[in-house]
Design an enzyme around this catalytic site. Structure first.
Site, mmCIF file in Angstrom:
data_model
loop_
_atom_site.group_PDB
_atom_site.id
_atom_site.type_symbol
_atom_site.label_atom_id
_atom_site.label_comp_id
_atom_site.label_asym_id
_atom_site.label_seq_id
_atom_site.Cartn_x
_atom_site.Cartn_y
_atom_site.Cartn_z
ATOM 1 N N GLY A 1 54.838 25.425 32.105
ATOM 2 C CA GLY A 1 54.606 25.973 30.783
ATOM 3 C C GLY A 1 53.113 26.033 30.490
ATOM 4 O O GLY A 1 52.297 25.393 31.153
ATOM 5 N N CYS A 2 52.748 26.809 29.475
ATOM 6 C CA CYS A 2 51.331 27.001 29.155
ATOM 7 C C CYS A 2 50.708 25.720 28.608
ATOM 8 O O CYS A 2 49.656 25.269 29.093
ATOM 9 C CB CYS A 2 51.160 28.156 28.182
ATOM 10 S SG CYS A 2 52.246 28.097 26.732
ATOM 11 N N TYR A 3 51.341 25.116 27.597
ATOM 12 C CA TYR A 3 50.804 23.878 27.041
ATOM 13 C C TYR A 3 50.766 22.773 28.093
ATOM 14 O O TYR A 3 49.815 21.993 28.172
ATOM 15 C CB TYR A 3 51.648 23.410 25.853
ATOM 16 C CG TYR A 3 51.357 24.092 24.541
ATOM 17 C CD1 TYR A 3 50.095 24.020 23.966
ATOM 18 C CD2 TYR A 3 52.344 24.798 23.865
ATOM 19 C CE1 TYR A 3 49.823 24.620 22.756
ATOM 20 C CE2 TYR A 3 52.084 25.414 22.644
ATOM 21 C CZ TYR A 3 50.815 25.321 22.098
ATOM 22 O OH TYR A 3 50.547 25.924 20.884
ATOM 23 N N SER A 4 51.822 22.700 28.880
ATOM 24 C CA SER A 4 51.880 21.622 29.874
ATOM 25 C C SER A 4 50.845 21.822 30.975
ATOM 26 O O SER A 4 50.299 20.840 31.495
ATOM 27 C CB SER A 4 53.282 21.506 30.463
ATOM 28 O OG SER A 4 53.713 22.734 30.995
ATOM 29 N N THR A 5 50.547 23.069 31.345
ATOM 30 C CA THR A 5 49.491 23.305 32.326
ATOM 31 C C THR A 5 48.181 22.693 31.853
ATOM 32 O O THR A 5 47.484 22.007 32.608
ATOM 33 C CB THR A 5 49.312 24.813 32.577
ATOM 34 O OG1 THR A 5 50.514 25.344 33.162
ATOM 35 C CG2 THR A 5 48.142 25.086 33.516
#
Length: 306
Positions: free
Chosen positions: A115-119
């Site tokens: 995911g974007c936030y998790s990246t």
């Protein structure tokens, strides 16, 4: 010989972005279904079976169904949904995350796109965990702001239909879908507090993590050195410690597959803010999928991304 790629869910936000990145390439043959057959299980099964690699841009349950549809084929998969990001049978598709991860993605049959936030969060936290600068039970709080395209078609329609829409905070119940993968791949024992928000711009993202004195070992310089040593090349870069900016611009990397990290704050007093910037539709979604696809096909990971 060109590689055959099927994007299951190619008309969604991420699928469209991936198709736009792949369609100009002469080393890729895209398998596409007519509109009236995109939800036909037999048509999808045939397309999945005919692909060298299929990229799933689907809701979680539909992604799980797609995996079953091609269970008896040799098709390799990249799943852009949340469904398999903590599944140990799948390789986590963040090649820069740890030594050996790029090779693991290249050789994998099943890759889960982050995911974007998790990246952003994992990019900041994992090297510090690996360097022993951050304990696994550290009480982490994560703040982030993303462009509204991260919310998919419904949120895009909401913003596009109302020019006065402003920023808002969401997921206040602390059950955001990216939290499990952050815990797993940043190797944390305690689930972070996560405060995501949406800004009145289409795409882009800033994620920040505040560290108070006593929450980490060493100094701000040590944190910066650990990040800089870890990300010596590739799509992830670390700004020089002295080049701190008064403003972190979430749209600074739009249109790229880059991820920029920084160590900010009052280094002298040990009050540190870790910061990450990326395009939520680039390195946070479709760009990452293309990078993983390139690795799985034995190509330069930057093919079609520079």
């Amino acid at each position: 010989m060109t590689a055959r790629v099927f994007i299951d869910g190619e008309v969604g936000t991420t699928g469209l972005q991936i198709r736009d990145r792949l369609s100009p390439r002469d080393d890729i043959t895209l398998i596409s279904l007519p509109e009236d057959r995109r939800k036909d299980a037999d048509a999808r099964a045939e397309a999945l079976a005919g692909a060298d690699v299929a990229i799933l841009c689907l809701p979680d349950d539909a992604a799980r169904e797609a995996v079953k549809l091609c269970a008896d084929t040799g098709t390799r998969l990249i799943d852009a949904s949340t469904a398999h990001r903590t599944d140990p049978a799948w390789t986590f598709g963040f090649p820069e995350m740890a030594p050996g991860q790029e090779a693991a993605v290249a050789g994998a049959a099943r890759v889960s796109n982050p995911g974007c936030y998790s990246t952003c969060a994992i990019a900041l936290l994992r090297p510090l965990r690996d360097a022993g600068l951050l304990a696994p039970d550290t009480p982490i709080s994560i703040f982030g702001i993303s462009g509204y395209t991260g919310g998919g078609k419904s949120l895009i329609a909401e913003f596009d239909g109302d020019s006065a829409m402003g920023s808002f905070v969401y997921a206040t119940g602390q059950t955001h879908k990216h939290l499990p993968e952050i815990v797993t791949h940043a190797q944390l024992d305690a689930t972070p507090m996560f405060i995501p928000s949406v800004g009145p711009f289409a795409q882009g993202m800033v994620v920040q993590i505040a560290l108070h004195p006593g929450m980490f070992k060493g100094s701000a310089q040590d944190l910066h050195a650990a990040l800089a040593d870890h990300y010596a090349s590739g799509f992830v870069r670390v700004r020089p410690l002295a080049a701190q900016q008064a403003r972190e611009e979430p749209q600074a990397l739009n249109g790229t597959n880059d991820l920029e990290l920084a160590v900010l704050g009052d280094a002298g007093k040990g009050r540190v803010v870790l910061s990450a910037i990326l395009d939520n539709l680039g390195k946070g979604a479709s760009g990452a999928a293309v990078q993983n696809l390139n690795l799985m096909l034995g190509l330069d990971p930057a093919t079609g991304l520079r």
